[in-house]
Design a protein around this motif. Structure first.
Motif, PDB file in Angstrom:
ATOM      1  N   ARG A 130       0.882  -1.152   0.171  1.00 45.29           N
ATOM      2  CA  ARG A 130       0.074   0.151   0.030  1.00 45.29           C
ATOM      3  C   ARG A 130       0.952   1.409   0.058  1.00 45.29           C
ATOM      4  N   PHE A 131       1.968   1.212   0.690  1.00 43.26           N
ATOM      5  CA  PHE A 131       2.632   2.651   0.942  1.00 43.26           C
ATOM      6  C   PHE A 131       4.206   2.418   0.089  1.00 43.26           C
ATOM      7  N   ILE A 132       4.930   1.173   0.284  1.00 45.54           N
ATOM      8  CA  ILE A 132       6.089   1.394  -0.339  1.00 45.54           C
ATOM      9  C   ILE A 132       6.208   0.973  -1.878  1.00 45.54           C
ATOM     10  N   VAL A 133       5.505   0.043  -2.284  1.00 46.07           N
ATOM     11  CA  VAL A 133       5.341  -0.029  -3.742  1.00 46.07           C
ATOM     12  C   VAL A 133       4.925   1.158  -4.610  1.00 46.07           C
ATOM     13  N   PRO A 134       3.900   1.747  -4.077  1.00 44.72           N
ATOM     14  CA  PRO A 134       3.446   3.436  -4.911  1.00 44.72           C
ATOM     15  C   PRO A 134       4.742   4.248  -4.721  1.00 44.72           C
ATOM     16  N   GLU A 190      11.061   1.199 -18.112  1.00 43.64           N
ATOM     17  CA  GLU A 190      10.180   0.114 -18.387  1.00 43.64           C
ATOM     18  C   GLU A 190       9.995  -1.042 -17.434  1.00 43.64           C
ATOM     19  N   LEU A 191       8.911  -1.415 -16.942  1.00 48.31           N
ATOM     20  CA  LEU A 191       8.887  -2.265 -15.724  1.00 48.31           C
ATOM     21  C   LEU A 191       8.784  -3.667 -16.453  1.00 48.31           C
ATOM     22  N   PRO A 192       9.402  -4.908 -15.512  1.00 48.00           N
ATOM     23  CA  PRO A 192       9.301  -6.090 -15.720  1.00 48.00           C
ATOM     24  C   PRO A 192       7.919  -6.783 -15.628  1.00 48.00           C
ATOM     25  N   LEU A 193       7.591  -7.775 -16.033  1.00 50.15           N
ATOM     26  CA  LEU A 193       6.111  -8.340 -15.917  1.00 50.15           C
ATOM     27  C   LEU A 193       6.031  -8.619 -14.442  1.00 50.15           C
ATOM     28  N   ILE A 194       6.912  -9.104 -13.584  1.00 51.62           N
ATOM     29  CA  ILE A 194       6.549  -9.191 -12.217  1.00 51.62           C
ATOM     30  C   ILE A 194       6.496  -7.965 -11.321  1.00 51.62           C
ATOM     31  N   THR A 195       7.273  -7.021 -11.944  1.00 50.61           N
ATOM     32  CA  THR A 195       6.836  -5.666 -11.175  1.00 50.61           C
ATOM     33  C   THR A 195       5.405  -5.119 -11.575  1.00 50.61           C
ATOM     34  N   LYS A 196       4.979  -5.408 -12.911  1.00 51.75           N
ATOM     35  CA  LYS A 196       3.678  -4.761 -13.054  1.00 51.75           C
ATOM     36  C   LYS A 196       2.627  -5.477 -12.339  1.00 51.75           C
ATOM     37  N   LEU A 197       2.996  -6.749 -12.187  1.00 53.73           N
ATOM     38  CA  LEU A 197       1.794  -7.591 -11.244  1.00 53.73           C
ATOM     39  C   LEU A 197       1.814  -7.214  -9.868  1.00 53.73           C
ATOM     40  N   ILE A 198       2.753  -6.645  -9.226  1.00 50.10           N
ATOM     41  CA  ILE A 198       3.026  -6.496  -7.981  1.00 50.10           C
ATOM     42  C   ILE A 198       2.403  -4.848  -7.809  1.00 50.10           C
ATOM     43  N   VAL A 199       2.652  -4.070  -8.801  1.00 53.03           N
ATOM     44  CA  VAL A 199       2.096  -2.761  -8.940  1.00 53.03           C
ATOM     45  C   VAL A 199       0.701  -2.928  -8.900  1.00 53.03           C
ATOM     46  N   ARG A 200       0.096  -3.796  -9.990  1.00 53.88           N
ATOM     47  CA  ARG A 200      -1.330  -3.897 -10.168  1.00 53.88           C
ATOM     48  C   ARG A 200      -2.135  -4.455  -8.840  1.00 53.88           C
ATOM     49  N   VAL A 201      -1.508  -5.399  -8.057  1.00 54.56           N
ATOM     50  CA  VAL A 201      -1.659  -5.795  -6.693  1.00 54.56           C
ATOM     51  C   VAL A 201      -2.122  -4.663  -5.826  1.00 54.56           C
ATOM     52  N   LEU A 257      10.243  -7.541  -3.038  1.00 61.59           N
ATOM     53  CA  LEU A 257      11.637  -6.720  -3.022  1.00 61.59           C
ATOM     54  C   LEU A 257      12.410  -7.271  -4.426  1.00 61.59           C
ATOM     55  N   ILE A 258      12.285  -8.413  -5.077  1.00 56.10           N
ATOM     56  CA  ILE A 258      12.899  -8.365  -6.360  1.00 56.10           C
ATOM     57  C   ILE A 258      12.186  -7.746  -7.359  1.00 56.10           C
ATOM     58  N   ALA A 259      10.851  -7.354  -7.123  1.00 57.77           N
ATOM     59  CA  ALA A 259       9.863  -6.880  -8.261  1.00 57.77           C
ATOM     60  C   ALA A 259      10.447  -5.361  -8.322  1.00 57.77           C
TER      61      ALA A 259
END
Length: 328
Positions: A113-117, A129-140, A313-315
């Motif tokens: 909720r706070f760190i990823v944004p 350009e965001l990798p696929l795993i990062t896009k998924l985490i951002v979407r969540v 973290l990896i994302a």
């Protein structure tokens, strides 16, 4: 104990009331005394109080009818000692894992909720350009931000309205069937209720209640839908002429060991003894499984949380390589 010592029921209840430290418990027992003095049976007085369940009512009624109230109350005492022990074991097994899981879940939600944004905003400003795993985490993270409060309100509403649907037959059938299908937990819950079932049957048979009547009463006492339905079908088969063991053998909820021992009890006329031994067996199994469950659940939760945090973290760190190139 007081009844076996020859103390009258009303006097025994007065002694119990005077020995209670909590005012609520004193008032509860005195209200039973008032109803008994008004001419009601002990079982009927207990039935009118919501603190007593159908289990106590039917058991006390049997004790009054057969003149074995002292034996029935003693058996009820043993039943609740074991039931409370089972509950303590279950609570002991689940308390620490639940605390760990709750703290871990809050930590993960905080990160999403706070760190990823924060990272998302940095990547967006630098056109990374965001990798696929990062896009998924951002979407969540976005879903939690958009619908998190709504989901929390729905869960809160369901918890507060639980009394409205908890006794509904459809809900109970769905809930208990789902529980049975959960690996390990389903078997643990099943054995917990089988321990209650064998204890209840032992209590009723020791009070000289016929087996068919005992099954009918136990069906009302055990709050587990699969066992209730299985006992109903067992009753029907017995009425058609089948033995108890043969009738129970057609129900998957009952263990083969239980059925074999019940068959022995029918041949030797030792039903009371066999059900007591079965109850001891299931109580031991429940205690052992609770300890194993508590021991195994903690590292499993830690591993799951570690994997989730690691993925987040990896994302977040993968786009850093692209960001360093942009800055460079």
């Amino acid at each position: 104990m007081l009844l076996k010592a020859g103390v009258r029921l009303k006097d025994a209840l007065k002694l119990l009331a005077n020995s209670q430290k909590k005012k609520f418990d004193q008032n509860l027992i005195y209200s039973l005394i008032e109803r008994i003095e008004a001419g009601k049976d002990f079982s009927e007085a207990a039935k009118e109080k919501k603190e007593f369940s159908d289990y106590e009512y039917h058991s006390l009624k049997i004790g009054e009818t057969t003149g074995t109230l002292d034996q029935v109350t003693e058996a009820l005492g043993d039943y609740y000692i074991r039931r409370n022990e089972q509950r303590r074991n279950l609570i002991s097994a689940l308390t620490y894992p639940i605390i760990v899981l709750s703290v871990a879940a809050l930590s993960v939600i905080f990160m999403l909720r706070f760190i990823v944004p924060m990272f998302q905003e940095i990547f967006k400003q630098n056109n990374v350009e965001l990798p696929l795993i990062t896009k998924l985490i951002v979407r969540v993270s976005n879903v939690i931000g958009d619908y998190g409060i709504l989901v929390l309100l729905i869960i809160t509403a369901l918890l507060f309205s639980r009394k409205l649907y908890i006794k509904k037959q459809g809900y109970r059938r769905f809930r208990d069937q789902i529980i049975l299908k959960i690996p390990y937990i389903g078997n643990f819950v099943r054995k917990t209720y089988l321990a209650q079932f064998t204890q209840a049957i032992s209590l009723l048979v020791s009070a000289k209640v016929p087996v068919l009547r005992s099954l009918s009463l136990v069906k009302k006492m055990i709050p587990f839908y699969p066992i209730e339905q299985a006992l109903g079908r067992v009753e029907e088969r017995i009425l058609k002429g089948k033995s108890l063991s043969a009738s129970m053998a057609e129900e998957s909820i009952f263990d083969q060991k239980m059925i074999s021992l019940i068959q022995v009890s029918e041949e030797t006329n030792q039903t009371d003894f066999i059900f007591k031994r079965l109850n001891e067996l299931y109580n031991q199994q429940v205690t052992q499984q609770a300890k194993i469950f508590s021991t195994a659940l903690e590292p499993i939760i830690i591993m799951i949380v570690a994997v989730i945090v690691g993925v987040i973290l990896i994302a977040m760190y993968l786009p850093m390589f692209g960001l360093s190139e942009v800055i460079g």
